[in-house]
Structure formats: C-alpha cells, structure tokens
Design a protein around this motif. Structure first.
Motif, PDB file in Angstrom:
ATOM      1  N   ARG A  62      20.959  67.733  66.551  1.00 23.76           N
ATOM      2  CA  ARG A  62      20.293  66.903  67.341  1.00 23.76           C
ATOM      3  C   ARG A  62      18.874  67.255  67.483  1.00 23.76           C
ATOM      4  O   ARG A  62      18.654  68.691  67.780  1.00 23.76           O
ATOM      5  CB  ARG A  62      20.877  66.719  68.831  1.00 23.76           C
ATOM      6  N   ASP A  64      14.668  66.940  68.923  1.00 21.47           N
ATOM      7  CA  ASP A  64      13.691  66.452  69.819  1.00 21.47           C
ATOM      8  C   ASP A  64      12.474  65.619  69.082  1.00 21.47           C
ATOM      9  O   ASP A  64      11.897  65.947  68.355  1.00 21.47           O
ATOM     10  CB  ASP A  64      12.740  67.829  70.410  1.00 21.47           C
ATOM     11  N   SER A  65      12.682  64.347  69.564  1.00 19.00           N
ATOM     12  CA  SER A  65      11.692  63.320  68.914  1.00 19.00           C
ATOM     13  C   SER A  65      10.285  63.618  69.112  1.00 19.00           C
ATOM     14  O   SER A  65       9.221  62.997  68.726  1.00 19.00           O
ATOM     15  CB  SER A  65      11.971  61.964  69.279  1.00 19.00           C
ATOM     16  N   THR A  69       9.260  64.681  63.344  1.00 17.97           N
ATOM     17  CA  THR A  69       9.109  63.425  62.676  1.00 17.97           C
ATOM     18  C   THR A  69      10.301  62.940  61.872  1.00 17.97           C
ATOM     19  O   THR A  69      10.909  63.814  61.393  1.00 17.97           O
ATOM     20  CB  THR A  69       7.665  63.126  62.014  1.00 17.97           C
ATOM     21  N   GLU A  70      10.430  61.545  61.654  1.00 18.84           N
ATOM     22  CA  GLU A  70      11.438  61.027  60.822  1.00 18.84           C
ATOM     23  C   GLU A  70      11.287  61.514  59.431  1.00 18.84           C
ATOM     24  O   GLU A  70      12.217  62.290  58.928  1.00 18.84           O
ATOM     25  CB  GLU A  70      11.594  59.589  60.841  1.00 18.84           C
ATOM     26  N   ARG A  90      18.314  57.384  65.423  1.00 16.64           N
ATOM     27  CA  ARG A  90      17.806  57.459  66.778  1.00 16.64           C
ATOM     28  C   ARG A  90      18.867  57.563  67.571  1.00 16.64           C
ATOM     29  O   ARG A  90      20.040  57.091  67.558  1.00 16.64           O
ATOM     30  CB  ARG A  90      16.897  55.985  67.237  1.00 16.64           C
ATOM     31  N   ASP A 185      16.072  52.091  74.926  1.00 19.90           N
ATOM     32  CA  ASP A 185      15.157  53.082  75.486  1.00 19.90           C
ATOM     33  C   ASP A 185      14.667  52.872  77.060  1.00 19.90           C
ATOM     34  O   ASP A 185      14.426  51.525  77.203  1.00 19.90           O
ATOM     35  CB  ASP A 185      14.192  53.285  74.574  1.00 19.90           C
ATOM     36  N   ASP A 191      16.338  60.576  74.715  1.00 21.85           N
ATOM     37  CA  ASP A 191      15.920  60.053  73.469  1.00 21.85           C
ATOM     38  C   ASP A 191      15.952  61.240  72.575  1.00 21.85           C
ATOM     39  O   ASP A 191      15.713  62.364  72.776  1.00 21.85           O
ATOM     40  CB  ASP A 191      14.757  59.174  73.525  1.00 21.85           C
ATOM     41  N   GLY A 192      16.270  61.020  71.197  1.00 17.95           N
ATOM     42  CA  GLY A 192      16.167  62.065  70.368  1.00 17.95           C
ATOM     43  C   GLY A 192      16.530  61.520  68.957  1.00 17.95           C
ATOM     44  O   GLY A 192      16.941  60.283  68.479  1.00 17.95           O
ATOM     45  N   TYR A 193      16.812  62.533  67.733  1.00 17.82           N
ATOM     46  CA  TYR A 193      16.993  62.068  66.528  1.00 17.82           C
ATOM     47  C   TYR A 193      18.420  62.948  66.330  1.00 17.82           C
ATOM     48  O   TYR A 193      18.615  63.891  66.760  1.00 17.82           O
ATOM     49  CB  TYR A 193      16.056  62.482  65.640  1.00 17.82           C
TER      50      TYR A 193
END
Length: 759
Positions: A62, A64-65, A69-70, A90, A185, A191-193
């Motif tokens: 997991r 932190d957005s 970056t993606e 996401r 959202d 939120d995160g990745y």
C-alpha cells in the motif's frame, strides 16, 4: 512356513487379552498420528492449490498517493527478484451505508478494470464483474449482501452490488472500475495505491522480506505505508485447523510411547510365559529366526487390525475440522491425503514391529535344553526382603503379600508404572487443556457479565450514561458494571477494518487478560490486540491514528490485551454515550429477577436488561471432544496394560495361588491381594504422571495459541490448583485398580485343585 503360520494362529487365539491390548494401543497411536499429520497437510492444501491457480500475490504493498506516482509504482515491477506484478490500482477506504440505514465497517475498495491479470486473479463466486461506474463487487468478508443491494457513500453516491468475489491474497473488501474511483473519493475517505508482486523466491518469511526490502528501496522514501506477506494471509486462512495440530501431536507422541511400552511388555511377557513352548518348537526344528518371526507376527495381526481402525477413525474425526476450509475455498477435496494416512499408519506399524522384534530376540537366543528344563518357572526369587518387611506392617496378610509382589517382578512393575504414569499424564494434560481453552474463550469473548443492558445504537446517545450507571448501582446485587459502544475504524496501512470499543467505567473484570503493559487509565490511551500490533508494526508506548467513522483519533498504546482480532479498547470520548452496559452480579443473585427489576428502573431510556447467554465456540467444542475421546482411549490402554501384566503374573504364579487357597485364603482376600499388588505402583505412577501432564500442557497450549497468531498471558495457563492436582494424582491408583479387577476376579474364581495342578 505352514508350521509357523499354525504357531501364529494358535498364539493369537490363546492370548486374546494381549491381542486386544496391542490392537487398542495401535489404534490410539494411529488415530492421533493421522489426525496430527493429516490436518497439518490438509488444512494448507486448499489454500496452496488456490494460490497457485489464482497467481496470488506474494506481497501486497500500500502506497501513499502523495509520496509516489503511478509511473514510479509501475516501474517497480522490474525490481530484481520480482517475476510478475500488477497495478498500481487506486485504493480507497470507505464506510458505506446500507439500504436499511446501517453503516458498514470501513471497506478497502480497489479500482480494478478486470478480475484477471498476471497477479491475484479474482475469482467470482457469484454474479458478475462491474460494468459501470455505479456498480461494485464485494469480497464476502465484513459485508455480505446479495446482488441487487444498494450501498451509499458518505458523499451520497449510490452503488449497486452486482456480484461476490474472492481474492486468495485478501487484497480488498470490494472492487469497482477505475472510473468509479473519483466518485468514491471524499473528505472521509482514505486514499492510496495498491501494488501486487510475485517473487522468484517467497517460500519463507526471510525470502519475502528480502523481496519487500528490494521493492521499498526502488520507491521514493516514505512511499510505502503498509505491506502484507502472503505467508500472513496463509496463516490466517489455516489457523483454525492449525490450532489442532500441537495438541494432536502431543497425543500422538503419548500414543506412540504407550505403543512402545505396552507392545514391548506384552511380547516380553509372552516370551517369558511360553519358555517351555519355545523349547519344544526348537526341538521340532524351528530356527531362532523363525521363533522371532512367529512372535512378531503374533503381535502384528492385532496391530494391523488396530491400525486400520485407527486410520478410519482419524479420517472421520478430521471431517468436521476441515469442513470450514472447504467452505472458504469452495474446494470439494478437503480431506486427509491418502498418502498421509498410509505414511502415518505405516510409521506406527513400523514402531510396533521394531518393538516386538526387540522384545522377541530373547526367544531366539534361548537354548533348547534350557528352555525345556526351565519351562514356566518364574526364575530366581526376588523381593524376599520386601516380603519380610510387608509381614511386619499392620495390614492383613493378603494385603501385605500384594504390597510385596511388585518387588518380585521389577520389570513388569516398571511396565505397569509407566503405563499408569502415561495415563495420568494424558488425563492431567486433557484437564489443563480444557480449563485453559475455557479461560481463553472467556478472555476472547468477554462473557463474564451476568446481565447485559442493550439499546438502539441510534437512540443510545439520548440516555445519559451517568444516570444509567447510577440506576445500575442502585439495584441490589450489583457487583460491577461498565458501558461500551463499538464502532468500525481504519488504520493506515491495514486493509482489514479495526474494531474500536470505547468504554465508560471499569471493564477490567469482564474477562480482559493483559499480555503486557497495563489497562488504559485516561482518554487518549488504548489497549489493543496482538494482531493489530503485528499488522501495524507499532509497539507499546507508540501512538497510532485510528479513523473512527471518518474522524481521525490519535491513541497512545499502553498495553496489549489478549484478543484475536484487530481490536482497540479505549475510553469513551466526550459526546459519545454507550449503547450497551454489562453488569456482574453478587453471589446468589438471580440474574432473571435482577434483569426484570433493572428494566423497570430504566423505563423511558430505550434500554432493556437481559441475562447474558454464553455461546460456546464450535472450535472449542471440537477440541474438547477430540481431547475427551483420545484421553479415554489412552486411559483404556493404560488399564489394559495393567490387566495384561497381571494376567501374565498370575499365570506364572498360579501354583502359589493354589497354595494360598489351600491354606485358607478366601476369594475376597485373593482380590485384595491382587489389587494391593498394583495400588502402590499406581499411586507412584500418578505422582510421576501429573508433573509430566502439567509440563505437556505448558508446552502445547502456547503452541496452539501461536498457531492462531496469539500470545498467552500467564494467567490463562495457571489452571491447576492443589485440590485438582491431588485428585489427578489419585487417578493413577484408580486406573491401576480398574485394570486389576478382571484378573483379580479370575484369580478369586480359580479352584484350588486346578491351581495346584497348573505348576
């Protein structure tokens, strides 16, 4: 060979007691061994098979957005050691509202275009994958709703449940399309990745840790907020069945020890009783090796029958334990593998064979002339000093003869002693196991309260807690009380929802057991369960932020409470009143009458008092049932071991028995003599077996808890009191006496003339 077969058949028919003892002890050992080994293998097989088919993630990260970056996450797929990766997806933590207005626990929702991919292929259990931005698929974990149900986000967006799916890696509580991420959202949403990896080597925690370190180093500092190994998921998936393994291994070892002891003494006693027969067989041409094979075969015939019965019993007992695993993975093959049954059964039979062969070697070494000359003579006289000493004791003469008898046959006495000690150890271990498991359940469920006061959670804030507690205190019979409310929470980096219990008053009496640290004493402090400490990596003295219904709350962890879930216990914050109260009553207070009176005193506050009902964990019932079954089996074997030794001993001295009867010994005195010959040995066996049983409980119960991911406080292990230990020690002579009753009855019924002619 045909002659040896006749010898074997004749020996089995003539020694039915010994055959029954060997068969039963083999069945006990095989049953426990098949259960222990079979459950260990079978409980993991469904998960491992599904993990391989679904390409499960060895590591779920997991991120932190705001820190990564993606493209940076996607580039981490080329990290050395990574053989496949999926994502970034996401990931949002959302608490929905169901159609009836009830809020769900916070769900980890992953935005994913399709259920396939190189890692973590999602398996649809029902319905279909989302086709639009207003559709959602649930994992069937914390929230279980049928297709067609509606869920509403805190921002007012509605989603329709269109299916149920399962992730073997437990990566999410729900899935939506990437186009729905913006709808989910909001201000109350974490939120995160999410990034999923498979490694070339991930069989051990060290290998997974090496892969994790490589991935973390490939990303910006602070990007990774949490990581979960597939080994943790696997452990959680199989922990119910894994809990059984340590105590089954203990019983298997006890059974194998009993097999070694009983089979060895049975064969050795049979050889001693058949000395003249052995000499005759050798005179007729039987070789020493043939004699040994004959005695081993006589043992293996009942042992094989017992092994088959034990294998069938072990497989049948395992079925209810494995049923839960079958439901989780949808597998129809959650049974003990055939090869496990074969190996366990063959291993026990090999032990029996080796023991019988070792004990039968004496038969092969006997010289023919010596064997015929010695016949059934009992050998050199031993224990005369014990007979002279017993004659001076202030007891009846038959009792004195019985007390001196163990010293005449020290080898058989040791065999009886060990059999009784093993039985006493099994009973002591089983008693301690049952008591510890009951305390563990009480600590996990907090079901010490006698009366529970419940109300509607939506209406509870209208009831002033001070007034409610005052009304409870005013009731005659109140010993202790506290109020509580529960709410779902979320911790950054932890996919599973956290159960937050806020408490008003003193709740330490309600079955809470502290593993370390202390109970909270002020608002802002908290005690947490071990699984949460493991999942977050925090320690006592650290501060953790928990989002309770969207609001972040910082809590100082001051202790670890014995708890199997992601639990947090803290003081009730201002403005949040309890909706449930738990009450402990003074002794001799009727819970029903108390609850009725308290309900009347709380009239108008929307609260109702009821006597608390205790639900027994089905897993606890299964463990206790298995424990009782295996314990009774081992006790029966111990008693039969005593019976076998006495039968051999009485046959050896049947002429002496006839002399005693000719001199005036009555049947009652004969029974007293036989029982006295084992009562003292039984008492010593009980005194030896009880400490061994306590030590086994101290080893096995913590191992069972560790299999479920728990650490036990010392209070859950200290279950033996002086009275209980004394009662358990007296079980030794009781077992010995029970085993002596049948031989004593046979000795009492034997006619004097028959006994005198049996020299």
């Amino acid at each position: 060979m045909s002659g040896l077969r006749r010898v074997v058949r004749s020996g089995v028919r003539r020694r039915r007691v010994q055959a029954a003892v060997v068969g039963l002890v083999t069945a006990a050992a095989v049953t426990a061994t098949v259960l222990g080994a079979g459950l260990l293998v079978a409980s993991r097989a469904p998960f491992d098979d599904a993990f391989a088919v679904q390409r499960g993630a060895h590591l779920t990260v997991r991120a932190d957005s705001g820190a990564v970056t993606e493209p940076q996450l996607a580039a981490s797929a080329s990290t050395p050691g990574v053989v496949a990766a999926a994502g970034p997806y996401r990931m949002l933590v959302v608490a929905f509202t169901e159609g009836g207005g009830m809020r769900t626990p916070p769900l980890t929702v992953v935005a994913r275009a399709d259920p396939g991919g190189p890692v973590d292929r999602i398996e649809l259990a029902g319905g279909r994958w989302p086709a639009g931005p207003d559709e959602i698929v649930l994992s069937g974990g914390a929230v279980r709703l049928p297709p067609g149900s509606r869920l509403t986000t805190p921002g007012g967006a509605e989603f329709t449940v269109v299916g149920t799916a399962r992730s073997i890696s437990d990566t999410a509580g729900a899935w939506v399309l990437p186009s729905a991420a913006g709808v989910l959202d909001g201000p109350d949403t974490a939120d995160g990745y999410q990034m999923l990896y498979r490694f070339a080597d991930a069989r051990t925690a060290t290998e997974v840790g090496t892969g994790r370190d490589a991935v973390v180093s490939a990303l910006p500092a602070g990007a990774v907020t949490g990581a979960r190994s597939w080994l943790d998921v696997r452990q959680q998936a199989v922990e119910d069945a894994a809990v059984f393994v340590p105590f089954l291994v203990a019983f298997a070892l006890l059974g194998i020890v009993m097999a070694l002891l009983v089979v060895g003494t049975v064969v050795a006693g049979t050889v001693g009783a058949a000395t003249r027969r052995i000499g005759i067989l050798k005179a007729l041409g039987c070789t020493p090796a043939g004699i040994v094979r004959a005695f081993v075969a006589q043992t293996l015939v009942p042992a094989a029958a017992g092994a088959v019965a034990g294998a069938v019993t072990g497989n049948l007992i395992a079925l209810p334990v494995l049923a839960e695993t079958e439901q989780v993975y949808g597998s129809a093959n959650t049974t003990i593998a055939w090869w496990v049954t074969v190996v366990a059964t063959g291993g026990v039979l090999a032990v029996v064979t080796l023991t019988a062969w070792t004990a039968a070697l004496r038969a092969g070494r006997l010289r023919t002339v010596d064997a015929i000359a010695i016949g059934r003579a009992s050998g050199p006289a031993r224990g005369r000093w014990a007979s002279r000493l017993a004659a001076r004791l202030p007891v009846a003469r038959p009792v004195g003869l019985g007390l001196a008898r163990p010293f005449a046959r020290p080898a058989r006495t040791v065999a009886i002693l060990l059999a009784v000690a093993t039985g006493a150890a099994a009973v002591t271990f089983a008693t301690g196991l049952a008591a510890s498991l009951l305390r563990i359940q009480t600590a996990l469920t907090q079901d010490v309260a006698d009366v529970t006061v419940n109300g509607d959670p939506d209406a509870a804030p209208a009831a002033d807690p001070a007034a409610v507690l005052a009304a409870i205190d005013a009731q005659p019979g109140t010993r202790a009380r506290y109020g509580l409310t529960q709410a779902p929470g979320a911790v950054a980096g932890v996919a599973e929802p956290v159960s937050v219990t806020t408490i008003t008053g003193d709740a330490a009496w309600d079955g809470f057991e502290m593993v370390s640290g202390r109970w909270f004493a002020a608002p802002g402090e908290a005690v947490v369960g071990g699984p949460l400490l493991t999942a977050t990596g925090v320690r006592i003295g650290d501060t953790v932020t928990v989002r309770i219904e969207g609001a972040p709350v910082r809590l100082l962890i001051v202790g670890e409470v014995f708890e199997s879930s992601m639990a947090v216990f803290t003081a009730t914050p201002a403005g949040r009143n309890p909706f449930e109260y738990r009450v402990a009553l003074a002794p001799d207070t009727d819970a029903g009458a108390y609850a009725q009176s308290l309900t009347g005193a709380l009239a108008g506050r929307g609260l109702t008092a009821r006597p608390s009902g205790t639900e027994t964990d089905p897993l606890l019932l299964v463990v206790e049932g298995l424990t009782a079954t295996l314990t009774l089996l081992l006790l029966a074997v111990a008693a039969l071991g005593v019976l076998n030794m006495l039968v051999l001993d009485l046959r050896d001295r049947v002429h002496d028995l006839g002399v005693h009867k000719a001199l005036g010994m009555t049947p009652g005195q004969t029974i007293a003599m036989v029982v006295a010959s084992v009562a003292g040995v039984g008492l010593v066996g009980g005194l030896l077996g009880v400490p061994a049983g306590v030590a086994t409980q101290r080893l096995v119960v913590p191992a069972m808890a560790a299999s479920g991911g728990l650490r036990l406080p010392e209070s859950l292990l200290d279950v033996y009191g002086p009275v209980l230990l004394a009662a358990l020690a007296l079980g030794g002579p009781l077992t010995a006496v029970l085993g002596a009753l049948l031989p004593a009855g046979w000795a009492a019924r034997t006619r004097t003339a028959t006994a005198l002619r049996s020299e």
